[in-house]
Design a protein around this motif. Structure first.
Motif, PDB file in Angstrom:
ATOM      1  N   ALA A 119      57.016 -38.045 -17.022  1.00 47.89           N
ATOM      2  CA  ALA A 119      57.584 -36.950 -16.234  1.00 47.89           C
ATOM      3  C   ALA A 119      57.077 -35.605 -16.735  1.00 47.89           C
ATOM      4  O   ALA A 119      56.700 -34.734 -15.940  1.00 47.89           O
ATOM      5  N   SER A 120      57.030 -35.434 -18.030  1.00 45.20           N
ATOM      6  CA  SER A 120      56.566 -34.188 -18.618  1.00 45.20           C
ATOM      7  C   SER A 120      55.094 -33.931 -18.289  1.00 45.20           C
ATOM      8  O   SER A 120      54.713 -32.825 -17.906  1.00 45.20           O
ATOM      9  N   LYS A 121      54.268 -34.967 -18.434  1.00 41.22           N
ATOM     10  CA  LYS A 121      52.839 -34.824 -18.148  1.00 41.22           C
ATOM     11  C   LYS A 121      52.592 -34.579 -16.658  1.00 41.22           C
ATOM     12  O   LYS A 121      51.742 -33.768 -16.294  1.00 41.22           O
ATOM     13  N   ALA A 122      53.335 -35.274 -15.816  1.00 42.64           N
ATOM     14  CA  ALA A 122      53.184 -35.074 -14.374  1.00 42.64           C
ATOM     15  C   ALA A 122      53.532 -33.634 -14.002  1.00 42.64           C
ATOM     16  O   ALA A 122      52.820 -32.997 -13.202  1.00 42.64           O
ATOM     17  N   ASN A 123      54.590 -33.131 -14.583  1.00 45.08           N
ATOM     18  CA  ASN A 123      55.001 -31.758 -14.317  1.00 45.08           C
ATOM     19  C   ASN A 123      53.932 -30.763 -14.775  1.00 45.08           C
ATOM     20  O   ASN A 123      53.594 -29.817 -14.061  1.00 45.08           O
ATOM     21  N   ARG A 124      53.384 -30.988 -15.975  1.00 43.47           N
ATOM     22  CA  ARG A 124      52.345 -30.097 -16.489  1.00 43.47           C
ATOM     23  C   ARG A 124      51.102 -30.134 -15.603  1.00 43.47           C
ATOM     24  O   ARG A 124      50.532 -29.086 -15.274  1.00 43.47           O
ATOM     25  N   ILE A 125      50.683 -31.327 -15.189  1.00 36.59           N
ATOM     26  CA  ILE A 125      49.517 -31.458 -14.308  1.00 36.59           C
ATOM     27  C   ILE A 125      49.771 -30.725 -12.999  1.00 36.59           C
ATOM     28  O   ILE A 125      48.918 -29.979 -12.510  1.00 36.59           O
ATOM     29  N   PHE A 126      50.954 -30.917 -12.432  1.00 36.18           N
ATOM     30  CA  PHE A 126      51.288 -30.252 -11.173  1.00 36.18           C
ATOM     31  C   PHE A 126      51.249 -28.740 -11.332  1.00 36.18           C
ATOM     32  O   PHE A 126      50.631 -28.032 -10.532  1.00 36.18           O
ATOM     33  N   GLU A 127      51.913 -28.235 -12.376  1.00 30.52           N
ATOM     34  CA  GLU A 127      51.994 -26.781 -12.569  1.00 30.52           C
ATOM     35  C   GLU A 127      50.648 -26.155 -12.903  1.00 30.52           C
ATOM     36  O   GLU A 127      50.348 -25.051 -12.468  1.00 30.52           O
ATOM     37  N   GLU A 128      49.825 -26.856 -13.662  1.00 31.58           N
ATOM     38  CA  GLU A 128      48.553 -26.291 -14.094  1.00 31.58           C
ATOM     39  C   GLU A 128      47.436 -26.438 -13.061  1.00 31.58           C
ATOM     40  O   GLU A 128      46.596 -25.544 -12.934  1.00 31.58           O
ATOM     41  N   PHE A 129      47.429 -27.558 -12.303  1.00 33.87           N
ATOM     42  CA  PHE A 129      46.280 -27.848 -11.452  1.00 33.87           C
ATOM     43  C   PHE A 129      46.578 -27.987  -9.958  1.00 33.87           C
ATOM     44  O   PHE A 129      45.681 -27.793  -9.151  1.00 33.87           O
ATOM     45  N   VAL A 130      47.786 -28.364  -9.580  1.00 29.97           N
ATOM     46  CA  VAL A 130      48.029 -28.791  -8.203  1.00 29.97           C
ATOM     47  C   VAL A 130      48.797 -27.780  -7.365  1.00 29.97           C
ATOM     48  O   VAL A 130      48.419 -27.508  -6.216  1.00 29.97           O
ATOM     49  N   SER A 132      50.408 -24.627  -5.447  1.00 28.01           N
ATOM     50  CA  SER A 132      49.771 -23.471  -4.845  1.00 28.01           C
ATOM     51  C   SER A 132      49.706 -22.324  -5.856  1.00 28.01           C
ATOM     52  O   SER A 132      50.694 -22.027  -6.525  1.00 28.01           O
ATOM     53  N   GLU A 133      48.527 -21.757  -6.001  1.00 31.65           N
ATOM     54  CA  GLU A 133      48.250 -20.662  -6.935  1.00 31.65           C
ATOM     55  C   GLU A 133      48.470 -21.062  -8.397  1.00 31.65           C
ATOM     56  O   GLU A 133      48.840 -20.234  -9.230  1.00 31.65           O
ATOM     57  N   ALA A 134      48.222 -22.316  -8.703  1.00 32.93           N
ATOM     58  CA  ALA A 134      48.283 -22.781 -10.094  1.00 32.93           C
ATOM     59  C   ALA A 134      47.197 -22.044 -10.889  1.00 32.93           C
ATOM     60  O   ALA A 134      46.158 -21.672 -10.330  1.00 32.93           O
ATOM     61  N   PRO A 135      47.397 -21.853 -12.190  1.00 36.75           N
ATOM     62  CA  PRO A 135      46.407 -21.113 -12.983  1.00 36.75           C
ATOM     63  C   PRO A 135      45.008 -21.740 -12.985  1.00 36.75           C
ATOM     64  O   PRO A 135      44.020 -21.038 -13.064  1.00 36.75           O
ATOM     65  N   ARG A 136      44.934 -23.063 -12.847  1.00 33.15           N
ATOM     66  CA  ARG A 136      43.636 -23.751 -12.842  1.00 33.15           C
ATOM     67  C   ARG A 136      43.566 -24.676 -11.627  1.00 33.15           C
ATOM     68  O   ARG A 136      43.139 -25.832 -11.729  1.00 33.15           O
ATOM     69  N   GLU A 137      43.947 -24.172 -10.500  1.00 31.93           N
ATOM     70  CA  GLU A 137      44.068 -24.972  -9.262  1.00 31.93           C
ATOM     71  C   GLU A 137      42.760 -25.672  -8.916  1.00 31.93           C
ATOM     72  O   GLU A 137      41.694 -25.093  -8.971  1.00 31.93           O
ATOM     73  N   VAL A 138      42.900 -26.953  -8.589  1.00 32.57           N
ATOM     74  CA  VAL A 138      41.736 -27.739  -8.142  1.00 32.57           C
ATOM     75  C   VAL A 138      41.825 -27.997  -6.650  1.00 32.57           C
ATOM     76  O   VAL A 138      42.862 -27.929  -6.064  1.00 32.57           O
TER      77      VAL A 138
END
Length: 138
Positions: A119-130, A132-138
């Motif tokens: 859950a923690s890793k999924a949240n971090r991946i979502f917030e960092e990459f997924v 809208s307007e994530a800091p490192r959006e892919v």
């Protein structure tokens, strides 16, 4: 031919790096060329330190062999620490290193067994990459 065609053998390789700006096949060909250049760069053995000349030559041959294996298989490049570093450096020149970082985060996520860590890793991946307007959006 785009690697999104069903008959493309690189399809599984491309799924994790789908956000690259050109097709995976073109990117792989360019990467193959650039990595081939590494065979001729003296910096290839940068981590060797104060090794003897014999060890220096041996390490360079091992590194050269490893780079040749990357030419044959993108999976080999991804399994190699120095291959990942070289690919990450290349992606920085293309302003797209977040694609590899996202893929690595997803691979780490797949190996996680703890539900709380998942859950923690999924949240971090979502917030960092997924998101809208994530800091490192892919």
């Amino acid at each position: 031919m785009s690697c999104w065609m069903p008959e493309c053998p690189a399809l599984s390789m491309c799924r994790g790096l789908a956000a690259l700006p050109i097709t995976c096949l073109e990117r792989a060909k360019d990467l193959k060329t650039r990595l081939g250049i590494l065979l001729h760069k003296p910096e290839l053995g940068h981590g060797i330190g104060t090794s003897s000349k014999l060890q220096l030559g041996s390490r360079r041959r091992d590194s050269s062999q490893e780079v040749l294996e990357w030419r044959e298989s993108f999976d080999q490049l991804l399994k190699s620490k120095s291959g990942l570093n070289a690919f990450h450096t290349f992606l920085k020149t293309e302003f797209s290193e977040e694609n590899l970082d996202f893929w690595l985060a997803c691979e780490d996520f797949k190996k996680t067994r703890s539900k709380t860590k998942l859950a923690s890793k999924a949240n971090r991946i979502f917030e960092e990459f997924v998101q809208s307007e994530a800091p490192r959006e892919v």
